[in-house]
Scaffold this active site. Structure first.
Site, short mmCIF file in Angstrom:
data_model
loop_
_atom_site.label_atom_id
_atom_site.label_comp_id
_atom_site.label_asym_id
_atom_site.label_seq_id
_atom_site.Cartn_x
_atom_site.Cartn_y
_atom_site.Cartn_z
N ASP A 165 7.53 2.60 5.01
CA ASP A 165 6.74 3.67 4.40
C ASP A 165 5.44 3.96 5.14
O ASP A 165 5.11 5.12 5.40
CB ASP A 165 6.43 3.30 2.95
CG ASP A 165 5.43 4.24 2.32
OD1 ASP A 165 5.76 5.43 2.16
OD2 ASP A 165 4.30 3.81 2.01
N ASP A 168 2.87 -1.05 6.26
CA ASP A 168 3.56 -2.27 5.86
C ASP A 168 5.04 -2.13 6.19
O ASP A 168 5.44 -1.24 6.93
CB ASP A 168 3.35 -2.53 4.36
CG ASP A 168 3.66 -1.28 3.53
OD1 ASP A 168 4.60 -0.55 3.90
OD2 ASP A 168 2.97 -1.04 2.52
N TYR A 325 3.34 4.38 -5.79
CA TYR A 325 3.87 5.75 -5.83
C TYR A 325 4.36 6.08 -7.25
O TYR A 325 5.55 6.18 -7.50
CB TYR A 325 5.01 5.92 -4.82
CG TYR A 325 4.56 5.91 -3.38
CD1 TYR A 325 3.97 7.04 -2.81
CD2 TYR A 325 4.71 4.78 -2.60
CE1 TYR A 325 3.55 7.04 -1.49
CE2 TYR A 325 4.30 4.76 -1.27
CZ TYR A 325 3.71 5.90 -0.72
OH TYR A 325 3.29 5.89 0.59
N GLU A 572 -4.78 4.34 7.23
CA GLU A 572 -3.33 4.08 7.11
C GLU A 572 -2.53 5.38 7.17
O GLU A 572 -2.82 6.33 6.45
CB GLU A 572 -3.01 3.36 5.80
CG GLU A 572 -1.53 2.96 5.73
CD GLU A 572 -1.21 2.05 4.55
OE1 GLU A 572 -0.22 1.30 4.63
OE2 GLU A 572 -1.96 2.08 3.55
#
Length: 622
Positions: A165, A168, A325, A572
């Site tokens: 995703d 990570d 999410y 990120e």
């Protein structure tokens, strides 16, 4: 003296003796006449009179084997051919040696360059056994046991592949499905632009890598299913390093040796409908591969039945996904997924559902709210409205769909107005970045989606020969929408107060400490364990591996940005964010006049529409 004799014709023959005296003179005169005649040459005809028939010239011939031709004709023919060949050779030599002025194609624009880089991020996020042409030197095969060692009792055992995703190694299927849908949508609309950029095959390979994996997450050969894989990996850090997982550890994906649990759901309408949208849209991308396209459609319809029959949200009931999410509802996915299934199949039952007023009401189409008009991995309503406005602009299906489609069209126009700087629906930073998430962290993923929708809607209007649209009493041209999209993407690419590009590898000044495990740990044949990677996470040095094409989370509400690896709110990247960026970049790239939006491909499976006439009015009663 004269002599007489008998004329044989009956008269007397008289010979004059006086004339005989002049015979010598007459003979001399004749000789003079002969010399005069012989003094000039005689032509052939005259000679033939005097000499009779002469000796004719013998013609010569050449035997060519299959035909006999005159030697004279043969010589002339061969001579002509040689002369022509000689002249042609001279011309060829001259042409080849004359200096040419090649007209080189114009250099790619910034949006095309950025597009090519942004697509590379997906190569860096691949999980499983990587293809040889992946072209990311610091990545390798990883997580080859996903699903096989799971102890949760999941039926699905092969979950190798797909995409990580973000920074990570978790595979969250909800945002991943949205990312694949966005990429497919951009290919359907702008395949010519991808082709011009040399990236069409690449983006299709990226989509297929995702859809191949999705087909593993449920029984895709069945007509009905009872469960669906929602997530692979774990991100709960409450147990600390005593519970090694994808968030508590800082490791290269290639070195992961801890267990990766599989999360399965049986009531997850939002996830199933979004995944159905991903497969349905991809089936249009791969329509020329009939077997694969048919497989994708079948999987999408199976997921759709599951979504409709077993209602619920995938992040409900204390699911870990709610932390990362969380889904707010599933009604918007019903509109979104129904629209894509209609385009993929031509089955009007999907259009009837997607355009049903009650479903639109549940999805929030009529009540607005602070996030109204913001397309994201959670809220698909705005995307669905634009998608169905397309249908009204180009096919105008009429009754019974017209009422809702007209409403969607009007609301899309209002949303486009809200993006413009003349209105105050959303604030802007001093540097000009629109605050679609109202100042909350990680703003860029929302901005790129809005830039894509604005450019796409302007292209729809251009294709429909409509010069613009109204915001209240004011008329705005399509160029205004495109300018909005350009200013936002230009901000991301470096035209901002900090002069920093938020796309890694674009320009000279971009983030060097991206929050990404694989990029921050060197590939040096040393396996760093769960805690061993912390020194790379906390290092002040730039990442040893440049993750080209990653769009980081972005600046804060004051245009501020901290290039710090440990602060994921700034540094990120995510695949959902990058998918929106890719869509916006391809929409803005290239020549607007030549590579326009593709009006027809999305309608490939839609049958000719013959609108049903509305029912007659009720009989009049006095």
């Amino acid at each position: 003296m004269s002599m007489y004799g008998r004329d044989p014709w009956g008269g007397p023959l008289e010979i004059n003796t006086a004339d005989s005296a002049t015979d010598d003179d007459r003979s001399r005169n004749l000789n003079d006449f002969d010399r005069a005649a012989l003094s000039r040459p005689l032509d052939e005809t005259q000679q033939s009179w005097l000499l009779g028939p002469g000796e004719q010239k013998k013609k010569r011939y050449v035997d060519l084997g299959c035909i006999i031709v005159s030697r004279k004709i043969f010589i002339w023919t061969v001579g002509t051919i040689l002369a022509v060949a000689f002249i042609a050779g001279i011309i060829t030599v001259i042409v080849k040696n004359v200096p040419r002025h090649h007209k080189h194609p114009p250099p790619p624009d910034n949006y095309t360059i950025a597009l090519q880089k942004a697509l590379r991020f997906f190569n860096a996020q691949k999980s499983g056994k990587l293809p040889k042409h992946n072209n990311i030197s610091w990545r390798g095969n990883s997580c080859l046991n996903d699903g096989k060692s799971d102890k949760s009792g999941a039926v699905i055992k092969d979950l190798v592949g797909g995409y990580y995703d973000a920074g990570d190694a978790i595979k969250f299927h909800f945002p991943k499905a949205f990312a694949m849908t966005m990429l497919s949508w951009s290919v359907i609309e702008y395949s010519a632009k991808y082709e011009a950029a040399g990236e069409l095959a690449h983006v299709k390979e990226i989509i297929k890598w995702g859809t191949d994996y999705f087909l593993k997450t449920f029984n895709s050969t069945a007509d009905t299913i009872s469960q669906l894989v929602a997530q692979v990996g774990k991100g709960d850090t409450s147990g600390g390093t005593s519970d090694p997982n994808d968030h508590s550890c800082w490791m290269r994906p290639e070195d992961i040796d801890y267990e990766r649990p599989v999360t399965v759901c049986s009531t997850c309408s939002d996830l199933a409908a979004e995944m159905a949208a991903a497969l349905a849209s991809a089936s249009i991308v791969f329509k020329d591969n009939k077997d694969y396209s048919k497989k994708l459609v079948h999987g999408a319809e199976t997921l759709w039945k599951f979504a409709r029959n077993q209602r619920g949200m995938y992040s409900a009931g204390g699911a870990e996904a709610a932390t990362f999410y969380n889904s707010s509802m599933y009604w918007d996915e019903f509109v979104w997924g129904g629209a894509w299934l209609y385009y993929a199949t031509g089955n009007q039952s999907y259009l009837y559902l997607a355009s049903h007023p009650t479903l639109a009401k549940h999805a929030g189409a009529f009540w607005g709210g602070p996030d109204y008009g913001v397309l994201s991995w959670d809220n698909k309503l705005t995307g669905a409205q634009v998608l169905l406005t397309r249908l009204r602009l180009f096919l105008s299906p009429g009754y019974p769909y017209e009422q809702t489609l007209k409403t969607f069209h009007n609301q899309t126009s209002i949303i486009m107005c809200s993006y413009l700087p003349y209105f105050t629906s959303f604030n802007r930073t001093r540097g000009g970045l629109i605050q679609l998430n109202h100042g909350r962290p990680q703003p860029l993923q929302y901005v790129v989606n809005a830039a894509f929708l604005a450019t796409l809607f302007s292209d729809y209007l251009d294709a429909a020969d409509t010069p613009g649209w109204y915001c209240g009493p004011n008329f705005y041209s399509t160029d205004v929408l495109r300018k909005f999209a350009e200013t936002q993407i230009n901000y991301i690419l470096g035209k901002n107060p900090r002069k920093i590009s938020y796309l890694v590898g674009f320009g000279n000044h971009y983030p060097k400490h991206v929050h990404h495990r694989g990029a921050s740990i060197p590939k040096n044949k040393i396996k760093y364990n769960c805690k061993g990677g912390y020194k790379w996470r906390d290092s002040k040095k730039p990442n040893p591996n440049t993750i080209i094409g990653a769009m980081v989370a972005g600046p804060d509400r004051n245009d501020g940005f901290h290039d710090v690896r440990t602060n994921y709110n700034y540094t990120e990247p995510t695949i959902a964010g990058n998918a929106g960026l890719v869509a916006a970049l391809v929409a803005l790239s290239g020549d607007r006049t030549t590579n326009k939006v593709d009006k027809n491909t999305i309608f490939s499976a839609v049958p000719p529409m013959f609108p049903t006439p509305p029912p007659p009015p009720a009989p009049w009663k006095p």
